[in-house]
Write a protein that holds these residues in place. Structure first.
Motif, PDB file in Angstrom:
ATOM      1  N   LEU A  85       0.193  -9.230  -4.238  1.00  0.00           N
ATOM      2  CA  LEU A  85       0.137 -10.691  -4.265  1.00  0.00           C
ATOM      3  C   LEU A  85      -1.298 -11.193  -4.133  1.00  0.00           C
ATOM      4  N   LEU A  86      -2.080 -10.553  -3.256  1.00  0.00           N
ATOM      5  CA  LEU A  86      -3.471 -10.954  -3.089  1.00  0.00           C
ATOM      6  C   LEU A  86      -4.270 -10.711  -4.361  1.00  0.00           C
ATOM      7  N   LYS A  87      -4.006  -9.613  -5.016  1.00  0.00           N
ATOM      8  CA  LYS A  87      -4.685  -9.308  -6.280  1.00  0.00           C
ATOM      9  C   LYS A  87      -4.485 -10.430  -7.290  1.00  0.00           C
ATOM     10  N   GLU A  88      -3.282 -10.925  -7.359  1.00  0.00           N
ATOM     11  CA  GLU A  88      -2.959 -11.971  -8.334  1.00  0.00           C
ATOM     12  C   GLU A  88      -3.584 -13.313  -7.953  1.00  0.00           C
ATOM     13  N   VAL A  89      -3.364 -13.767  -6.704  1.00  0.00           N
ATOM     14  CA  VAL A  89      -3.825 -15.117  -6.332  1.00  0.00           C
ATOM     15  C   VAL A  89      -5.338 -15.179  -6.161  1.00  0.00           C
ATOM     16  N   TRP A  90      -5.936 -14.118  -5.616  1.00  0.00           N
ATOM     17  CA  TRP A  90      -7.384 -14.123  -5.456  1.00  0.00           C
ATOM     18  C   TRP A  90      -8.100 -14.011  -6.786  1.00  0.00           C
ATOM     19  N   GLY A  91      -7.468 -13.299  -7.710  1.00  0.00           N
ATOM     20  CA  GLY A  91      -8.051 -13.209  -9.055  1.00  0.00           C
ATOM     21  C   GLY A  91      -8.174 -14.580  -9.689  1.00  0.00           C
ATOM     22  N   LYS A  92      -7.136 -15.398  -9.505  1.00  0.00           N
ATOM     23  CA  LYS A  92      -7.141 -16.744 -10.069  1.00  0.00           C
ATOM     24  C   LYS A  92      -8.191 -17.624  -9.378  1.00  0.00           C
ATOM     25  N   VAL A  93      -8.273 -17.516  -8.039  1.00  0.00           N
ATOM     26  CA  VAL A  93      -9.227 -18.325  -7.290  1.00  0.00           C
ATOM     27  C   VAL A  93     -10.653 -17.999  -7.705  1.00  0.00           C
ATOM     28  N   ARG A 141      -0.467  11.591  16.675  1.00  0.00           N
ATOM     29  CA  ARG A 141       0.524  11.109  15.711  1.00  0.00           C
ATOM     30  C   ARG A 141       0.112   9.762  15.123  1.00  0.00           C
ATOM     31  N   MET A 142      -0.367   8.857  15.993  1.00  0.00           N
ATOM     32  CA  MET A 142      -0.760   7.539  15.517  1.00  0.00           C
ATOM     33  C   MET A 142      -2.001   7.611  14.629  1.00  0.00           C
ATOM     34  N   ARG A 143      -2.901   8.541  14.913  1.00  0.00           N
ATOM     35  CA  ARG A 143      -4.058   8.714  14.022  1.00  0.00           C
ATOM     36  C   ARG A 143      -3.599   9.073  12.617  1.00  0.00           C
ATOM     37  N   THR A 144      -2.619   9.948  12.541  1.00  0.00           N
ATOM     38  CA  THR A 144      -2.090  10.337  11.228  1.00  0.00           C
ATOM     39  C   THR A 144      -1.422   9.163  10.536  1.00  0.00           C
ATOM     40  N   ILE A 145      -0.615   8.417  11.279  1.00  0.00           N
ATOM     41  CA  ILE A 145       0.094   7.267  10.708  1.00  0.00           C
ATOM     42  C   ILE A 145      -0.890   6.200  10.245  1.00  0.00           C
ATOM     43  N   TYR A 146      -1.865   5.878  11.105  1.00  0.00           N
ATOM     44  CA  TYR A 146      -2.849   4.860  10.745  1.00  0.00           C
ATOM     45  C   TYR A 146      -3.746   5.323   9.596  1.00  0.00           C
ATOM     46  N   LYS A 147      -4.052   6.618   9.557  1.00  0.00           N
ATOM     47  CA  LYS A 147      -4.858   7.149   8.445  1.00  0.00           C
ATOM     48  C   LYS A 147      -4.115   6.979   7.133  1.00  0.00           C
ATOM     49  N   THR A 148      -2.805   7.194   7.136  1.00  0.00           N
ATOM     50  CA  THR A 148      -2.002   7.019   5.918  1.00  0.00           C
ATOM     51  C   THR A 148      -2.010   5.557   5.483  1.00  0.00           C
ATOM     52  N   LYS A 149      -1.866   4.646   6.434  1.00  0.00           N
ATOM     53  CA  LYS A 149      -1.900   3.219   6.109  1.00  0.00           C
ATOM     54  C   LYS A 149      -3.301   2.800   5.661  1.00  0.00           C
ATOM     55  N   HIS A 150      -4.309   3.364   6.310  1.00  0.00           N
ATOM     56  CA  HIS A 150      -5.704   3.102   5.955  1.00  0.00           C
ATOM     57  C   HIS A 150      -5.962   3.497   4.501  1.00  0.00           C
ATOM     58  N   ASP A 151      -5.516   4.696   4.119  1.00  0.00           N
ATOM     59  CA  ASP A 151      -5.696   5.164   2.739  1.00  0.00           C
ATOM     60  C   ASP A 151      -4.900   4.303   1.766  1.00  0.00           C
ATOM     61  N   CYS A 152      -3.723   3.858   2.205  1.00  0.00           N
ATOM     62  CA  CYS A 152      -2.864   3.024   1.355  1.00  0.00           C
ATOM     63  C   CYS A 152      -3.550   1.697   1.029  1.00  0.00           C
ATOM     64  N   ILE A 153      -4.171   1.088   2.017  1.00  0.00           N
ATOM     65  CA  ILE A 153      -4.808  -0.210   1.769  1.00  0.00           C
ATOM     66  C   ILE A 153      -6.046  -0.059   0.898  1.00  0.00           C
ATOM     67  N   LEU A 154      -6.794   1.036   1.072  1.00  0.00           N
ATOM     68  CA  LEU A 154      -7.967   1.258   0.229  1.00  0.00           C
ATOM     69  C   LEU A 154      -7.565   1.563  -1.214  1.00  0.00           C
ATOM     70  N   GLU A 155      -6.483   2.302  -1.390  1.00  0.00           N
ATOM     71  CA  GLU A 155      -5.982   2.573  -2.735  1.00  0.00           C
ATOM     72  C   GLU A 155      -5.536   1.290  -3.426  1.00  0.00           C
ATOM     73  N   GLY A 156      -4.885   0.406  -2.666  1.00  0.00           N
ATOM     74  CA  GLY A 156      -4.456  -0.865  -3.231  1.00  0.00           C
ATOM     75  C   GLY A 156      -5.634  -1.744  -3.607  1.00  0.00           C
ATOM     76  N   LEU A 157      -6.659  -1.765  -2.768  1.00  0.00           N
ATOM     77  CA  LEU A 157      -7.842  -2.578  -3.050  1.00  0.00           C
ATOM     78  C   LEU A 157      -8.592  -2.066  -4.274  1.00  0.00           C
ATOM     79  N   GLN A 181       4.955   0.118   2.344  1.00  0.00           N
ATOM     80  CA  GLN A 181       5.524  -0.711   1.287  1.00  0.00           C
ATOM     81  C   GLN A 181       5.052  -2.155   1.418  1.00  0.00           C
ATOM     82  N   SER A 182       5.011  -2.667   2.638  1.00  0.00           N
ATOM     83  CA  SER A 182       4.546  -4.035   2.858  1.00  0.00           C
ATOM     84  C   SER A 182       3.078  -4.184   2.482  1.00  0.00           C
ATOM     85  N   ILE A 183       2.280  -3.165   2.797  1.00  0.00           N
ATOM     86  CA  ILE A 183       0.862  -3.200   2.426  1.00  0.00           C
ATOM     87  C   ILE A 183       0.715  -3.300   0.911  1.00  0.00           C
ATOM     88  N   LYS A 184       1.461  -2.483   0.185  1.00  0.00           N
ATOM     89  CA  LYS A 184       1.374  -2.478  -1.277  1.00  0.00           C
ATOM     90  C   LYS A 184       1.820  -3.817  -1.864  1.00  0.00           C
TER      91      LYS A 184
END
Length: 473
Positions: free
Chosen positions: A460-468, A366-382, A452-455
């Motif tokens: 926020l990181l996209k915005e502030v790191w872009g400026k830096v 179950r945790m592999r599935t949950i972490y895989k979903t979060k893993h994909d979410c962070i890569l999609e956001g990046l 949702q928190s990951i997204k």
């Protein structure tokens, strides 16, 4: 220590355990709770705050997972000796006398690489097993158990390790203890004052424990395949190599079979040489088949295999184990077999039932599935980041690394910009025993965060790191 006074606000949407966690974390980081200070037991703090003990335990579990506190058998909880978690982590223009709770409240998103998902812990199953065990007339559970841990638990772990990790283990070769730190202390008594090589960067807590036990610790650089054999062979004084071949922390490197065989060959060239294999985060892999443990390939009885349930179940379980080579296992029984096990026999029985009843395997799946979903979410956001970067360590574990095309001198600039936006991130340089990486590299953990928190955090990181990065150009 004296009673810890924590302001609890029942009217807030934030859970009480989260308020306790954030307050104590802030106090540790500003130095209000200095390294080595003993913190109240869960029972005492719960009584002082007039809340349930389980609420305090949840807060302590997260602090343990992130490395802010450590647990010492028979002694209690203590503030960890970790430099990167102290005052240096606060912006230079921040006044020490400011309210630490205000500082931490500003951190809306924490991409901790050491956090785990406690929301999906099988509390109901754990309660059921505990209730059934305590309802039985198990008088033997309140007596002294085997010094290596109850045989039923050792057998259950051996069977799991055999089919899941390819580990060759029998109960008589296994020692169960309360955390890897305790097991490393036992190893120190078996190996004597040896020279140990650690990967650089590495899990610094292990390096510190080894050093505190009299080992001479030497950092060895890594290449794309793991610990450099050229550097290892270049130092004849090294007797022990401490490695994480299946998922190196923090880089996420997987050691290929060629390098593994070279490492085993190095160990076999000299009497008294051993490899300590820390099988960190091996349960969570998202690409390809699971990587077998190095110990399963070892034909020379040179690998000391170590694992823990702190990442796969929960930090508060505090059950770790090591599989010793036959020679060291015999030495353990003859020299230090008089030590009592540091894990409660009740906890051992609960974990045994959790494993043998099939609950552990189902929880992992179950945790592999949950972490895989979060893993994909962070890569999609990046993928939406408009600036240049490279992702590393994305095939396993519960964190990734982002390498930027700027020098290491800008790593703290990126961390500070994220912090000012309410996002907590972690620099790779903090994991180096000596030296630092060439380029600014950030660790982003996602295990304890919601999608949702990951997204929101990535936006926020996209915005502030872009400026830096634009300003750097």
């Amino acid at each position: 220590m004296n009673d810890l006074i924590i302001p609890i606000h029942s009217g807030l949407k934030e859970p009480i355990y989260e308020q306790i966690y954030r307050f104590m974390k802030a106090e540790i980081k500003r130095g209000g709770l200095p390294a080595g200070e003993r913190v109240p037991s869960t029972r005492k703090l719960a009584g002082n705050l007039q809340i349930s003990r389980s609420t305090v335990e949840m807060a302590y579990e997260q602090l343990l997972a992130e490395g802010y506190i450590v647990s010492q058998p028979y002694k209690g909880y203590f503030v960890a000796q970790v430099e990167e978690l102290t005052q240096s982590d606060i912006p230079k223009d921040t006044k020490a006398e400011q309210n630490p709770v205000i500082l931490e409240t500003a951190c809306l998103y924490d991409f901790s690489p050491r956090g785990i998902d406690l929301e999906n812990f099988p509390y109901g199953v754990w309660r059921k097993i505990t209730r059934n065990i305590l309802q039985e007339d198990n008088k033997e559970l309140f007596g002294n158990g085997h010094s290596q841990g109850d045989e039923e638990l050792r057998l259950a772990i051996c069977q799991y390790l055999h089919y899941a990790r390819g580990v060759k283990a029998t109960p008589d070769l296994m020692v169960v203890g309360a955390g890897n730190e305790y097991l490393l202390m036992l190893l120190a008594q078996l190996l004597g004052k040896s020279v140990v090589a650690v990967e650089n960067p590495t899990y610094l807590q292990a390096a510190r424990v080894l050093k505190s036990q009299g080992f001479t610790v030497k950092p060895v650089e890594q290449d794309s395949q793991g610990m450099s054999l050229l550097s290892l062979r270049g130092d004849e004084d090294i007797d022990i190599a401490y490695v994480m071949p299946s998922h190196q922390y923090p880089l996420g490197t997987v050691m290929p079979i060629k390098r593994r065989l070279e490492l085993l060959s190095w160990a076999g060239e000299k009497e008294g040489r051993y490899i300590i294999e820390d099988d960190y985060d091996s349960e969570f892999r998202y690409k390809g088949k699971p990587i077998p443990a190095l110990q399963g390939t070892d034909s020379g009885d040179k690998v000391i295999y170590m694992g823990t349930f702190s990442r796969s179940v929960a930090p508060a379980i505090r059950v770790s184990y090591m599989v010793l080579p036959d020679k060291l296992a015999k030495k353990y029984r003859s020299n230090i077999g008089f030590y009592s096990s540091t894990v409660s026999r009740i906890d051992q029985r609960i974990l045994t039932e959790f494993i043998t009843g099939g609950y552990f395997e189902r929880h992992l799946n179950r945790m592999r599935t949950i972490y895989k979903t979060k893993h994909d979410c962070i890569l999609e956001g990046l993928a939406k980041f408009p600036f240049e970067y490279k992702v590393h360590g994305e095939n396993a574990g519960t964190h990734i690394l982002i390498e930027f095309p700027v020098g290491i001198e800008y790593e703290q600039t990126l961390i500070a910009a994220a912090r000012d936006a309410g996002v907590k991130v972690y620099g790779l340089s903090a994991y180096y025993y000596s030296g630092s990486p060439d380029r600014a590299t950030i660790l982003l953990g996602y295990a304890k965060m919601s999608e949702q928190s990951i997204k929101e955090g990535l936006a926020l990181l996209k915005e502030v790191w872009g400026k830096v990065l634009q300003d750097i150009k």
